[in-house]
Design a protein around this motif. Structure first.
Motif, PDB file in Angstrom:
ATOM      1  N   ILE A 118      19.002  48.005  50.829  1.00  0.00           N
ATOM      2  CA  ILE A 118      20.148  48.126  50.073  1.00  0.00           C
ATOM      3  C   ILE A 118      21.110  48.743  51.195  1.00  0.00           C
ATOM      4  CG2 ILE A 118      21.764  49.013  48.333  1.00  0.00           C
ATOM      5  CD1 ILE A 118      19.392  48.932  46.460  1.00  0.00           C
ATOM      6  N   ASP A 119      22.138  48.022  51.662  1.00  0.00           N
ATOM      7  CA  ASP A 119      23.167  48.441  52.827  1.00  0.00           C
ATOM      8  C   ASP A 119      24.335  48.841  52.006  1.00  0.00           C
ATOM      9  OD1 ASP A 119      24.954  48.766  54.701  1.00  0.00           O
ATOM     10  OD2 ASP A 119      23.658  47.563  56.029  1.00  0.00           O
ATOM     11  N   GLU A 120      24.648  50.222  52.174  1.00  0.00           N
ATOM     12  CA  GLU A 120      25.927  50.731  51.715  1.00  0.00           C
ATOM     13  C   GLU A 120      27.157  49.765  51.680  1.00  0.00           C
ATOM     14  OE1 GLU A 120      28.469  52.842  49.319  1.00  0.00           O
ATOM     15  OE2 GLU A 120      26.175  53.124  49.365  1.00  0.00           O
ATOM     16  N   ASP A 121      27.354  49.264  53.133  1.00  0.00           N
ATOM     17  CA  ASP A 121      28.328  48.324  53.486  1.00  0.00           C
ATOM     18  C   ASP A 121      28.509  47.237  52.433  1.00  0.00           C
ATOM     19  OD1 ASP A 121      29.165  50.062  55.467  1.00  0.00           O
ATOM     20  OD2 ASP A 121      28.104  48.944  57.030  1.00  0.00           O
ATOM     21  N   PHE A 122      27.249  46.673  52.229  1.00  0.00           N
ATOM     22  CA  PHE A 122      27.263  45.328  51.468  1.00  0.00           C
ATOM     23  C   PHE A 122      28.000  45.597  49.974  1.00  0.00           C
ATOM     24  CE2 PHE A 122      23.024  43.641  53.107  1.00  0.00           C
ATOM     25  CZ  PHE A 122      23.792  43.205  54.495  1.00  0.00           C
ATOM     26  N   ARG A 123      27.600  46.874  49.215  1.00  0.00           N
ATOM     27  CA  ARG A 123      28.263  47.135  48.336  1.00  0.00           C
ATOM     28  C   ARG A 123      29.860  47.280  48.259  1.00  0.00           C
ATOM     29  NH1 ARG A 123      24.198  51.969  45.909  1.00  0.00           N
ATOM     30  NH2 ARG A 123      24.259  52.414  48.183  1.00  0.00           N
TER      31      ARG A 123
ATOM     32  N   TYR B 112      30.842  45.882  39.483  1.00  0.00           N
ATOM     33  CA  TYR B 112      30.801  47.285  39.243  1.00  0.00           C
ATOM     34  C   TYR B 112      29.358  47.873  38.616  1.00  0.00           C
ATOM     35  CZ  TYR B 112      35.737  47.580  40.544  1.00  0.00           C
ATOM     36  OH  TYR B 112      36.802  47.621  41.184  1.00  0.00           O
ATOM     37  N   VAL B 113      29.209  46.871  37.454  1.00  0.00           N
ATOM     38  CA  VAL B 113      27.790  47.514  36.912  1.00  0.00           C
ATOM     39  C   VAL B 113      26.778  47.055  37.940  1.00  0.00           C
ATOM     40  CG1 VAL B 113      26.180  46.427  35.294  1.00  0.00           C
ATOM     41  CG2 VAL B 113      28.649  46.536  34.580  1.00  0.00           C
ATOM     42  N   LEU B 114      26.583  46.116  38.804  1.00  0.00           N
ATOM     43  CA  LEU B 114      25.444  45.935  39.855  1.00  0.00           C
ATOM     44  C   LEU B 114      25.331  47.062  40.853  1.00  0.00           C
ATOM     45  CD1 LEU B 114      23.409  44.357  40.894  1.00  0.00           C
ATOM     46  CD2 LEU B 114      24.906  43.013  42.094  1.00  0.00           C
ATOM     47  N   THR B 115      26.479  47.354  41.391  1.00  0.00           N
ATOM     48  CA  THR B 115      26.722  48.464  42.476  1.00  0.00           C
ATOM     49  C   THR B 115      26.341  49.916  41.773  1.00  0.00           C
ATOM     50  OG1 THR B 115      28.952  48.598  42.117  1.00  0.00           O
ATOM     51  CG2 THR B 115      28.079  47.214  43.920  1.00  0.00           C
TER      52      THR B 115
ATOM     53  N   ASN C  70      29.971  35.969  51.995  1.00  0.00           N
ATOM     54  CA  ASN C  70      30.934  36.228  51.031  1.00  0.00           C
ATOM     55  C   ASN C  70      30.236  36.650  49.584  1.00  0.00           C
ATOM     56  OD1 ASN C  70      28.933  34.362  49.806  1.00  0.00           O
ATOM     57  ND2 ASN C  70      30.381  32.508  49.695  1.00  0.00           N
ATOM     58  N   SER C  71      30.982  36.861  48.576  1.00  0.00           N
ATOM     59  CA  SER C  71      30.441  37.727  47.328  1.00  0.00           C
ATOM     60  C   SER C  71      29.262  37.039  46.731  1.00  0.00           C
ATOM     61  CB  SER C  71      31.649  37.842  46.316  1.00  0.00           C
ATOM     62  OG  SER C  71      32.190  36.423  45.841  1.00  0.00           O
ATOM     63  N   ILE C  72      29.207  35.784  46.968  1.00  0.00           N
ATOM     64  CA  ILE C  72      28.161  35.282  46.195  1.00  0.00           C
ATOM     65  C   ILE C  72      26.697  35.497  46.706  1.00  0.00           C
ATOM     66  CG2 ILE C  72      27.043  33.184  45.401  1.00  0.00           C
ATOM     67  CD1 ILE C  72      29.807  31.726  45.306  1.00  0.00           C
ATOM     68  N   ILE C  73      26.911  35.664  48.108  1.00  0.00           N
ATOM     69  CA  ILE C  73      25.648  35.935  48.960  1.00  0.00           C
ATOM     70  C   ILE C  73      25.401  37.376  48.821  1.00  0.00           C
ATOM     71  CG2 ILE C  73      24.752  36.321  51.499  1.00  0.00           C
ATOM     72  CD1 ILE C  73      26.059  33.654  52.054  1.00  0.00           C
ATOM     73  N   LEU C  74      26.238  38.435  48.918  1.00  0.00           N
ATOM     74  CA  LEU C  74      26.010  39.679  48.516  1.00  0.00           C
ATOM     75  C   LEU C  74      25.567  39.976  47.140  1.00  0.00           C
ATOM     76  CD1 LEU C  74      29.319  41.076  50.246  1.00  0.00           C
ATOM     77  CD2 LEU C  74      26.986  41.139  51.052  1.00  0.00           C
ATOM     78  N   ARG C  75      26.154  39.327  46.300  1.00  0.00           N
ATOM     79  CA  ARG C  75      25.479  39.690  44.823  1.00  0.00           C
ATOM     80  C   ARG C  75      24.181  39.007  44.620  1.00  0.00           C
ATOM     81  NH1 ARG C  75      30.134  38.490  42.775  1.00  0.00           N
ATOM     82  NH2 ARG C  75      29.900  36.127  42.420  1.00  0.00           N
TER      83      ARG C  75
END
Length: 462
Positions: free
Chosen positions: A390-395, A409-412, A370-375
Motif C-alpha cells: 500500500i503506497d500512501e501516494d496511491f491513497r 473515503y471508506v476504502l482509504t 486513473n481512479s479505477i486502477i488505483l481503487r
C-alpha cells in the motif's frame, strides 16, 4: 482534337506524378481556358488528391464554374479536412456565384463532421431563403448534421417540416434519437413510420435494435428479429452485430452466440463485440476461442479486441493467458497499451492475489494511473489482507481524483486503520461526514414481470 487527347490522358492518370506531367501541357495550351475541360481536370485530380485538385482549381487561368466548386467542396467533405469545404462554400459566395441544390448537402455534411452547429444554422437559413428547404436530400442531410451536433430538437423540427419523407428520413430521425440517448423517442418515431406505411430497411432495424439495447427491451428486440426472419432480410455484419449485442446486453448470451455463429460473414467489430459480451457473462473460454479463431483467419486484433480478451482473462483468473495476450499486443501487433489495458492487467493480478506484480505495473505505467486502477489495486490489497504494497501516494491521488466519492473515503480509511494509521483513518471519516458523503450501497435488479414495456412497438414491428 488536342483537348480530347488531354482528356484521355487525364482519365488514364491515376497518380499525382501523372497529373503533374499533364499540368504543363494544360498551362501552355488554350484548353486551360475551357470551363468544360477545367471541370474534367478537377474531377480527375480529386480522384487522386484533393490537395492537388485545389492547386489546379486556384491556379486556373479562368474563373472556375459552379460545377468545379461543387466538385472540390464534395471532395473536401469526404476528406480528413472537411473544414475546407465550409471555407470554400463561403468563398464561393464572395466571388459572386450562387450555390445550388448540389452544393448545400456537401457543406451541411461538413458542418456535421466538424460539429459546427452555428455554421450549419447559417447554411440552413440561406437554404430557407432560396426556397430549397423542401428538397428531401437536403432535409435528410440536415437531420444527420443536427444529430451529429447533438441538437436533436432542431433535427426534429426539420423532420416535422419535411413534406416528402423517405426511408432515409425516418431512419435518420430514429438513429438521431438513439445517438442522443433518447431510445424511447426512437421507438415512437418508428411507430409513426409504420403508420405512414414506410417499410423499414436494414439501417432502420439496426438503429431500432440499438434503442432496444439501451432500454434492455428484449420483447421489442425479439420482435425485430422475427421481422428480419419473416421478411428474409439478409443478416449482414452490421445487422447481425446489432442483434447479438441486443441479446447479450439483455442477458441472453446463448442467443447472442447463436446469432454470431449463424452470421455468414464476421468482421473485427462483430468478433470484438462477441468477445466482450462473453467476458462480461463469465464465458472466458468461449471468448478466448473466438479470439483464437480471429487470429487464425488473419484478422488483426485492435486495441479494443485486446481490452476485451484481457477482461475475459481477469474474470476467469487466467493470469498466464492474460500475460501472453498483453505481451502479444505490444510485441507482435505493436499496439501501445492504454489506461484500459493496464487497468485490466492490474485487476487480473489483483484478483489472483499477485499484488507485488500489480504494484510494479501501477508504479511503472507510462501515464499516471486513473481512479479505477488505483481503487482496483487498493481493493485487492484490502481483500487479500496484504498491506505491504500500500503506497500512501496511491491513497492521496485517489482522493484527489474523486474527492466526492464516498466509497474512496471508506476504502482509504479502512486501509489506514489496518496499517495502524488511526489518526489518518479518523480524519478521513470526519472529512467524509463533513462533506455529507455516503458509500452507495451495492444493489441488483431483476425484472419480475413478463409484461413487455413496449407492447405497442412489438405489434407495429410484426
Amino acid at each position: 482534337m488536342f483537348s480530347r487527347q488531354l482528356q484521355i490522358l487525364l482519365q488514364r492518370s491515376k497518380t499525382t506524378s501523372h497529373l503533374l506531367q499533364v499540368h504543363p501541357l494544360v498551362l501552355k495550351t488554350a484548353v486551360g481556358h475551357s470551363q468544360d475541360f477545367i471541370c474534367h481536370y478537377i474531377i480527375s485530380a480529386c480522384s487522386v488528391s484533393v490537395e492537388l485538385a485545389r492547386l489546379i482549381f486556384e491556379s486556373s487561368s479562368i474563373s472556375p464554374p459552379l460545377f468545379a466548386w461543387n466538385t472540390i467542396i464534395k471532395a473536401y467533405s469526404k476528406s480528413s479536412t472537411p473544414i475546407e469545404a465550409i471555407k470554400l462554400f463561403f468563398q464561393l459566395q464572395w466571388v459572386g456565384l450562387r450555390p445550388d441544390n448540389f452544393t448545400y448537402p456537401f457543406v451541411i455534411k461538413a458542418c456535421g463532421q466538424c460539429l459546427l452547429l452555428r455554421e450549419g444554422m447559417i447554411v440552413h437559413s440561406m437554404i430557407f431563403k432560396t426556397g430549397l428547404s423542401s428538397d428531401r436530400y437536403i432535409g435528410n442531410t440536415f437531420l444527420r448534421m443536427y444529430t451529429a451536433c447533438n441538437a436533436i430538437l432542431f433535427a426534429r423540427n426539420v423532420f416535422d417540416e419535411m413534406t416528402d419523407r423517405d426511408v432515409v428520413s425516418w431512419s435518420s430521425m430514429i438513429a438521431g434519437y438513439v445517438a442522443c440517448n433518447s431510445p424511447k423517442d426512437a421507438l415512437v418515431v418508428f411507430r409513426q413510420m409504420k403508420l405512414a406505411n414506410e417499410k423499414p430497411n436494414s439501417i432502420t432495424l439496426i438503429s431500432l435494435l440499438s434503442a432496444c439495447t439501451l432500454l434492455l427491451d428484449i420483447n421489442t428486440g425479439e420482435a425485430i428479429h422475427t421481422y428480419v426472419i419473416m421478411n428474409n432480410i439478409e443478416l449482414d455484419v452490421a445487422l447481425g452485430t446489432a442483434l447479438l449485442e441486443m441479446y447479450s446486453k439483455c442477458g441472453y448470451i446463448d442467443k447472442a452466440l447463436y446469432i454470431f455463429n449463424s452470421m455468414r460473414e464476421k468482421n473485427l467489430q462483430s468478433r470484438t463485440v462477441m468477445i466482450s459480451r462473453l467476458a462480461a457473462h463469465g464465458r472466458a473460454e468461449d471468448a478466448i476461442s473466438i479470439f483464437t479463431q480471429m487470429e487464425q483467419t488473419g484478422l488483426k486484433p485492435d486495441s479494443i479486441s485486446f481490452s476485451s480478451i484481457l477482461c475475459a482473462c481477469s474474470h476467469l483468473g487466467l493470469v498466464n493467458e492474460g500475460r501472453k495476450y498483453f505481451h502479444s499486443m505490444v510485441e507482435v501487433y505493436n499496439i501501445r497499451p492504454t489506461m484500459e489495458h493496464y487497468g485490466c492487467v492490474v485487476d487480473m493480478l489483483g484478483r489472483a492475489g499477485m499484488l507485488e506484480e500489480a504494484y510494479e505495473i501501477v508504479k511503472n505505467m507510462p501515464m499516471k494511473p486513473n481512479s479505477i486502477i488505483l481503487r482496483s489495486f487498493l481493493s485487492a490489497c484490502s481483500n487479500c489482507g496484504e498491506y505491504v504494497f500500500i503506497d500512501e501516494d496511491f491513497r492521496k491521488v485517489l482522493l484527489e481524483l474523486e474527492p466526492e466519492l464516498g466509497a474512496n473515503y471508506v476504502l482509504t480509511a479502512g486501509l489506514s486503520s489496518v496499517s495502524g494509521c488511526w489518526s489518518d483513518a479518523s480524519e478521513l471519516r470526519v472529512a467524509m461526514k463533513d462533506k455529507g458523503l455516503k458509500k452507495v450501497v451495492g444493489c441488483s435488479w431483476v425484472d419480475l414481470t413478463s409484461v413487455p414495456s413496449h407492447d405497442i412497438y412489438k405489434e407495429e414491428v410484426g
